[in-house]
Structures are given as C-alpha cells and as structure tokens.
Design an enzyme around this catalytic site. Structure first.
Site: not given
Ligand code: SAH
Ligand code: SF4
Length: 372
Positions: A92, A105, A112, A116, A119, A160-161, A190, A213-215, A289, A332
């Site tokens: 997508e 985006c 991926c 995480c 996600c 994807g990463e 990212s 993407s720290l979190h 989300n 996201c």
């Molecule tokens: N793999 C890369 C880029 C794609 S994800 C990465 O992880 O950075 C894009 C962004 O969406 C990242 O910052 C990711 O942590 C965030 N993300 C993933 N799942 C999410 C969710 N359920 N709600 C909000 N942000 C989320």
């Molecule tokens: Fe992959 Fe980014 Fe989602 Fe983590 S947040 S599973 S690295 S797409």
C-alpha cells in the site's frame, strides 16, 4: 526479448535502456528516460515517439504495480492505494494532501519481519522485498495522482523496514534524487533502529532525513515492544544516531506511538528526554492506531498533550502527528494490504494483467500471510 524476461518498468537502468533502444537515434534514450522519470508517462503517452516504438516499449517495459483498490478519507485529501506486485504480493501507498504540502508514504517491503507488537504490517510478517523499480514507481504514480498539486515529500513510512532492504531502498533514493528530481532533504527514511543500516546511511552521498521509531527509552520496555531492540539496544542506537547527525547535519526525529499506560508516563517522558535532548532530536508523537493484533489502546488526546508539554518542559520539541486515514486503515502502522482478499487461485489481482508475470506459489504464500 521473451515475455518472461520483460523487465519491470522502473527496474531498468539507463544502460539497459540504451541496449533496449539499440538501432534508434541516440536522443531517444533521453526522451524515454525523461518521459518515464520526469514526466511519469506510460510509453503509450510519449507522443514525441513514433507510434510503433511506443507500442513496442509498452510491451517491453511493463509496469511493476497493478492497482487493486483505492480508498479515500479526509474528504479526499488522503488516498490509500493497494497495489499488486508481480507474483501476487500486495503493498500500500498513502498520498496525503495538506494545505501547504503533499506527501507520499511509500512501502519498501511487502509485510515486515521486525515484529513490532503494535504494528499491523509486523503482525503480517514479511512476504517479500520490493525492488528498486517497485519503490520508485509508487512515487511516480503518486505524483500523477496528486496533480494539479505538486508532490513534494517522500516518507519511507509505509509497509516494511527500509534498512532491511537496504540496497533496493538506497538505489531508489538515488533514482528519485538524480532522475525524478526530488531533493534529499525532502526524503525521510524511517527505521526501527537497525544500527548497521544507520551507519551505512550516514556514509552515503545524499543526506536524507532520518526518523527512528523509538517508542520506549529503556531497554526493558523497548525489548517488549520492538523485538529488534534485543539485537541493537538503546546505547548502540543512540550512538548510531549521534554519528548520523554528525556526518550529515540532518535533523533527527524520533517516532513515539503513544500507548496508554505503557509508554506515556512521566518517567517515559523523562527517559525519552534523556536520549532526545543531547541529540537535538525532534519527537513525533503518534497516537497509537488500532490494529487487530494488539489490544492495548492509544493514549487519549489530553494525555498526548500532557506528554508533549512535559517534554517541552524538559527541553525537547515534540509535535503530535495529525492522524490521517485511520478510518480507511491508512494511518501509521495500519497498512496490512488486506482490504481486499486476494482471489483463491493465484492469489493475485495482477494475474489478469498479462504485463505481470504470474508466480502462483509466491501468490499463495502472500495470500496466506495476508489472510491470516
Ligand atoms: N519500519 C519503519 C517504517 C514503517 S512504520 C519503522 O518502523 O520506522 C512507520 C511508523 O509507524 C513507525 O514509526 C512505526 O513505529 C509506526 N507505527 C507502527 N504501528 C503503529 C500503530 N499501530 N500506531 C501508530 N504508529 C505505529
Ligand atoms: Fe516493521 Fe516498522 Fe511495523 Fe516495526 S513498525 S513491524 S519495523 S513496519
């Protein structure tokens, strides 16, 4: 050239095109290359070429993406496109029109493998890497879709990463910069925090923006949310970020998906400031989300604001990301390419498209993953 050797349109190099146009006047190479990259034309639309050549190129340079579905939200300002790739995998792309800018985006992998927990893409697992051409074509298609607005920014924040598909992603960045004409400062990669990839990126010739993407800002919590932290813990990640900033001069940003009761406490803000402040990093707060595989809810709006203010008090700039497209699963972390189930046979809407070579086994594999 037999159909099975047909290159995907944006995967050809300029020298491939020279070979393909052997026997044509030399200026044709520029005409076609610019038509593809700067104007985003299909060969059939290249009216400055003889008709027969247009038809020939249309056969030889098949598109890499077949549109399966498109959904809109925010009164048409957000458009999510679902594409079928050769072999049936789906990805997508999300186009976001803001008042002052248009951003796309894009995806770098189908699914991926980083796992995480919050996600949707991670919950689906990795289906396959995207090629450089498939990445570039997402931008070309989005740029046309955005007209008459001008597409200005590209973020690798789709499926994807990107640093787990380094070579294809970097070649796409170079192509987008050199041939499509998008400045590196308008491209953001990212990453979940793959340290070797960040170090490699720091040594490249184009200074793109880096978002990490720290979190979570302590290893115990981050291990549980972002499994790759066990391999590249925070101290190594922070060192790689420092190196990136020093080498490129680009501002870093940290992404922080706000999860109620998990990473939105005052202690989380303090730990985050401890990492972000010395790096002069900007923080993007993303209200979590909803995704099917993670039951915890996002921090309510008032809590997000309180966290932002606490960070400001600690000397860290943070913005709350405007959440586009949540209702169409375009925000996201929601991209899972499952909005339309692939057909049971080859698992691909692209099967009907003779331009895309079918690989039923791969199609089934991806359908299994996507339907899980
Ligand atoms: N793999 C890369 C880029 C794609 S994800 C990465 O992880 O950075 C894009 C962004 O969406 C990242 O910052 C990711 O942590 C965030 N993300 C993933 N799942 C999410 C969710 N359920 N709600 C909000 N942000 C989320
Ligand atoms: Fe992959 Fe980014 Fe989602 Fe983590 S947040 S599973 S690295 S797409």
């Amino acid at each position: 050239m037999t159909p099975s050797q047909t290159p995907v349109r944006y995967d050809i190099s300029r020298s491939d095109l020279v070979a393909l146009l052997d026997g044509e006047p030399r200026y044709r190479v520029d005409q076609v290359w610019e038509g593809l990259h700067q104007r985003g034309l299909d060969p059939a639309e290249m009216t400055d070429l003889p008709k027969a050549l247009r038809a020939q190129l249309e056969d030889l340079l098949a598109p890499g993406l077949a549109l399966v579905a498109e959904s809109e939200s925010d009164a048409g300002a957000t458009v999510k496109s679902l594409w079928a790739l050769s072999g049936g995998s789906r990805v997508e792309t999300v186009l976001m029109r803001y008042r002052d800018r248009v951003t796309v985006c894009i995806s770098s992998q189908a699914g991926c493998g980083m796992g995480c927990v919050f996600c949707a893409t991670g919950q689906a697992g990795l289906t396959r890497q995207l090629t450089t051409g498939e990445i570039v074509e997402q931008v070309i298609r989005a740029r046309r879709r955005a007209e008459p607005r001008r597409l200005g920014n590209i973020v690798f924040m789709g499926m994807g990463e990107p640093l787990a598909n380094y070579a294809a992603v970097w070649a796409a960045v170079e192509r987008l910069h050199d041939d499509v004409g998008i400045s590196a400062r308008r491209i953001t990669v990212s990453t979940v925090g793959l340290v070797p990839g960040i170090r490699r990126l720091a040594a490249e010739r184009l200074p793109v923006n880096l978002a990490v993407s720290l979190h979570a800002a302590n290893d115990e919590l981050r291990d549980s949310l972002v499994p790759v932290n066990r391999r590249y813990p925070l101290s190594e990640l922070a060192a790689a970020c420092r190196n990136y900033h020093a080498a490129t001069g680009r501002r870093l940003s940290f992404e922080w998906a706000m999860i109620a009761g998990v990473n939105d406490r005052p202690s989380d803000a303090a730990e985050l400031a401890g990492i972000a402040k010395p790096l002069h990093a900007h923080v993007n707060l993303i209200p979590l989300n909803p995704t099917p595989g993670y039951a915890t809810s996002g921090t309510p709006a008032a809590g997000v604001r309180a966290f932002q203010e606490r960070l400001a008090g600690l000397g860290v700039n943070a913005t709350v990301r405007d959440n586009r497209g949540t209702d169409i699963d375009a925000a996201c972390g929601q991209l899972a390419a499952r909005s339309i189930a692939p057909p049971a046979d080859a698992g691909t809407g692209a099967a009907a498209d003779p331009a895309l070579p079918a690989d039923p086994a791969a199609g089934r594999r991806s359908a299994d993953l996507l339907l899980r």
